[in-house]
Design a protein around this motif. Structure first.
Motif, PDB file in Angstrom:
ATOM      1  N   VAL A  13     -17.961 -12.481  53.555  1.00  0.00           N
ATOM      2  CA  VAL A  13     -18.239 -13.600  52.640  1.00  0.00           C
ATOM      3  C   VAL A  13     -17.748 -13.286  51.238  1.00  0.00           C
ATOM      4  CG1 VAL A  13     -20.051 -14.959  51.553  1.00  0.00           C
ATOM      5  CG2 VAL A  13     -20.197 -14.430  53.994  1.00  0.00           C
ATOM      6  N   THR A  14     -18.073 -12.078  50.747  1.00  0.00           N
ATOM      7  CA  THR A  14     -17.700 -11.736  49.380  1.00  0.00           C
ATOM      8  C   THR A  14     -16.202 -11.545  49.220  1.00  0.00           C
ATOM      9  OG1 THR A  14     -18.207  -9.412  49.860  1.00  0.00           O
ATOM     10  CG2 THR A  14     -19.919 -10.717  48.803  1.00  0.00           C
ATOM     11  N   LEU A  21     -11.677 -16.807  44.131  1.00  0.00           N
ATOM     12  CA  LEU A  21     -11.935 -16.879  42.695  1.00  0.00           C
ATOM     13  C   LEU A  21     -10.863 -16.157  41.888  1.00  0.00           C
ATOM     14  CD1 LEU A  21     -15.804 -16.389  42.730  1.00  0.00           C
ATOM     15  CD2 LEU A  21     -14.570 -18.431  42.006  1.00  0.00           C
ATOM     16  N   ILE A  22     -10.301 -15.086  42.437  1.00  0.00           N
ATOM     17  CA  ILE A  22      -9.204 -14.395  41.751  1.00  0.00           C
ATOM     18  C   ILE A  22      -8.025 -15.346  41.577  1.00  0.00           C
ATOM     19  CG2 ILE A  22      -7.432 -12.617  42.032  1.00  0.00           C
ATOM     20  CD1 ILE A  22      -9.560 -10.814  43.235  1.00  0.00           C
ATOM     21  N   GLN A  23      -7.745 -16.116  42.626  1.00  0.00           N
ATOM     22  CA  GLN A  23      -6.651 -17.086  42.548  1.00  0.00           C
ATOM     23  C   GLN A  23      -6.952 -18.153  41.497  1.00  0.00           C
ATOM     24  OE1 GLN A  23      -5.669 -18.633  46.460  1.00  0.00           O
ATOM     25  NE2 GLN A  23      -5.907 -16.625  47.410  1.00  0.00           N
ATOM     26  N   VAL A  24      -8.215 -18.571  41.431  1.00  0.00           N
ATOM     27  CA  VAL A  24      -8.606 -19.586  40.441  1.00  0.00           C
ATOM     28  C   VAL A  24      -8.437 -19.045  39.031  1.00  0.00           C
ATOM     29  CG1 VAL A  24     -10.515 -20.939  39.531  1.00  0.00           C
ATOM     30  CG2 VAL A  24     -10.206 -20.761  42.013  1.00  0.00           C
ATOM     31  N   TYR A  25      -8.970 -17.845  38.770  1.00  0.00           N
ATOM     32  CA  TYR A  25      -8.855 -17.236  37.442  1.00  0.00           C
ATOM     33  C   TYR A  25      -7.386 -17.069  37.060  1.00  0.00           C
ATOM     34  CZ  TYR A  25     -13.695 -15.934  36.289  1.00  0.00           C
ATOM     35  OH  TYR A  25     -15.022 -15.956  35.927  1.00  0.00           O
ATOM     36  N   SER A  26      -6.587 -16.547  37.998  1.00  0.00           N
ATOM     37  CA  SER A  26      -5.168 -16.306  37.718  1.00  0.00           C
ATOM     38  C   SER A  26      -4.448 -17.609  37.391  1.00  0.00           C
ATOM     39  CB  SER A  26      -4.503 -15.628  38.916  1.00  0.00           C
ATOM     40  OG  SER A  26      -5.117 -14.375  39.194  1.00  0.00           O
ATOM     41  N   PRO A  55      -6.529  -7.795  35.810  1.00  0.00           N
ATOM     42  CA  PRO A  55      -7.044  -7.945  37.182  1.00  0.00           C
ATOM     43  C   PRO A  55      -8.431  -7.321  37.345  1.00  0.00           C
ATOM     44  CG  PRO A  55      -4.733  -7.334  37.242  1.00  0.00           C
ATOM     45  CD  PRO A  55      -5.164  -7.216  35.812  1.00  0.00           C
ATOM     46  N   TYR A  56      -8.645  -6.146  36.743  1.00  0.00           N
ATOM     47  CA  TYR A  56      -9.954  -5.500  36.821  1.00  0.00           C
ATOM     48  C   TYR A  56     -11.008  -6.343  36.098  1.00  0.00           C
ATOM     49  CZ  TYR A  56     -13.459  -1.773  36.695  1.00  0.00           C
ATOM     50  OH  TYR A  56     -14.613  -1.042  36.855  1.00  0.00           O
ATOM     51  N   PHE A  57     -10.634  -6.883  34.929  1.00  0.00           N
ATOM     52  CA  PHE A  57     -11.545  -7.740  34.165  1.00  0.00           C
ATOM     53  C   PHE A  57     -11.958  -8.957  34.982  1.00  0.00           C
ATOM     54  CE2 PHE A  57     -11.569 -11.736  31.742  1.00  0.00           C
ATOM     55  CZ  PHE A  57     -12.768 -11.582  31.044  1.00  0.00           C
ATOM     56  N   ILE A  58     -10.981  -9.574  35.660  1.00  0.00           N
ATOM     57  CA  ILE A  58     -11.264 -10.768  36.456  1.00  0.00           C
ATOM     58  C   ILE A  58     -12.253 -10.437  37.578  1.00  0.00           C
ATOM     59  CG2 ILE A  58     -10.267 -12.417  38.095  1.00  0.00           C
ATOM     60  CD1 ILE A  58      -7.756 -12.467  36.359  1.00  0.00           C
ATOM     61  N   ILE A  62     -16.076 -11.817  38.090  1.00  0.00           N
ATOM     62  CA  ILE A  62     -16.488 -12.523  39.304  1.00  0.00           C
ATOM     63  C   ILE A  62     -17.771 -11.928  39.865  1.00  0.00           C
ATOM     64  CG2 ILE A  62     -15.866 -12.947  41.725  1.00  0.00           C
ATOM     65  CD1 ILE A  62     -12.945 -13.187  40.770  1.00  0.00           C
ATOM     66  N   VAL A  63     -17.797 -10.599  39.982  1.00  0.00           N
ATOM     67  CA  VAL A  63     -18.985  -9.936  40.537  1.00  0.00           C
ATOM     68  C   VAL A  63     -20.199 -10.151  39.636  1.00  0.00           C
ATOM     69  CG1 VAL A  63     -19.979  -7.718  41.183  1.00  0.00           C
ATOM     70  CG2 VAL A  63     -17.603  -8.209  41.735  1.00  0.00           C
TER      71      VAL A  63
END
Length: 264
Positions: A13-14, A21-26, A55-58, A62-63
């Motif tokens: 799930v995660t 969400l990574i795709q959304v942020y990017s 990428p690490y910040f994103i 998210i977490v």
């Protein structure tokens, strides 16, 4: 997000949620760069300047802010969150990408400590806990899992700077630990001076470790035969390391004499 009782489901799930969400942020970051809105561009530039890895910040954002969950046991979701943060740290390509993580609930398996107001006492405790003698004691209690309850039950000699041998142990530990500028504050607080007094030569470091083991064995009131037997219970430790520890024990006999077990 479910708790830690269903790790495979949590992972599925995660991972799905995080990748989405990574795709959304990017996509959002990319759109901002193409837009003419100076306010948004300035905000994005501020983020980029404040974080070594976007990428690490994103993923950290998210977490921390975008994943939520419930469980019948409150600590279960916290442990699930811990698993995500550990995965986040392991995903970093370089140590420079790492950033401080938020405070999280710690179960009795995660090793945490209260803040020591006196760093010399912290170094003394660390020296004892890393000794052959203390390791042998806790292995008599542990089967397959080292629970913090076992650690709390350990008999640890209670020495302070007013006790004999306390400073000898602290200074040896400080020389092993304080080897880079990051440890200068600790070195100054315990009387070592700076990291320049730390020891990096492998042979000298091995000698210091052996001396610490020999001194701690004396603090526990072990005889030479008893300490020698304890060393035999570490089959994968190099024989020269064990011989050095036993030799150091012998060299400290005049210093400790027939002293009784220090109060634990």
């Amino acid at each position: 997000m479910l708790g830690f009782y269903f790790p495979s489901m949590v992972d599925y799930v995660t991972q799905f949620s995080t990748n989405t969400l990574i795709q959304v942020y990017s996509a959002v970051f990319g759109t901002i760069k193409l837009m003419g809105d100076d306010t948004l561009k300035n905000k994005l530039e501020e983020i980029e300047n404040s974080h070594p890895s976007i990428p690490y910040f994103i993923k950290k954002r998210i977490v921390s802010d975008n994943l939520y969950g419930i469980d019948i046991m409150e600590e279960a979701t916290e442990i699930a969150k811990l698993r995500l943060f550990l995965a986040l740290v392991s995903s970093a390509n370089d140590v420079e990408e790492l950033e401080p993580l938020p405070n999280i609930f710690a179960g009795n398996t995660l090793i945490v400590s209260q803040q020591f107001t006196k760093k010399d006492e912290l170094l003394f405790v660390v020296s004892v806990l890393n000794s052959f003698a203390c390791d042998f004691i806790i292995r008599q209690k542990v089967t397959a899992h080292c629970n913090m309850f076992y650690v709390y039950q350990l008999p640890v000699p209670r020495l302070t700077k007013n006790d004999r041998n306390f400073n000898d142990i602290v200074q040896r530990a400080a020389k092993l630990i304080c080897t880079t500028p990051e440890f200068d504050e600790l070195a100054q607080e315990v009387g070592l001076g700076s990291h320049q007094q730390g020891v990096t030569d492998e042979a000298e470091r091995a000698k210091l470790r052996a001396e610490l083991d020999g001194m701690v064995a004396h603090l526990y009131g072990l005889t030479e035969d008893e300490f020698s037997y304890i060393l035999t219970t570490f089959p994968i430790v190099n024989a020269t390391v064990k011989e050095a520890a036993l030799s150091a024990y012998r060299s400290f006999v005049p210093m400790f004499g027939n002293s009784e077990l220090v109060s634990c």
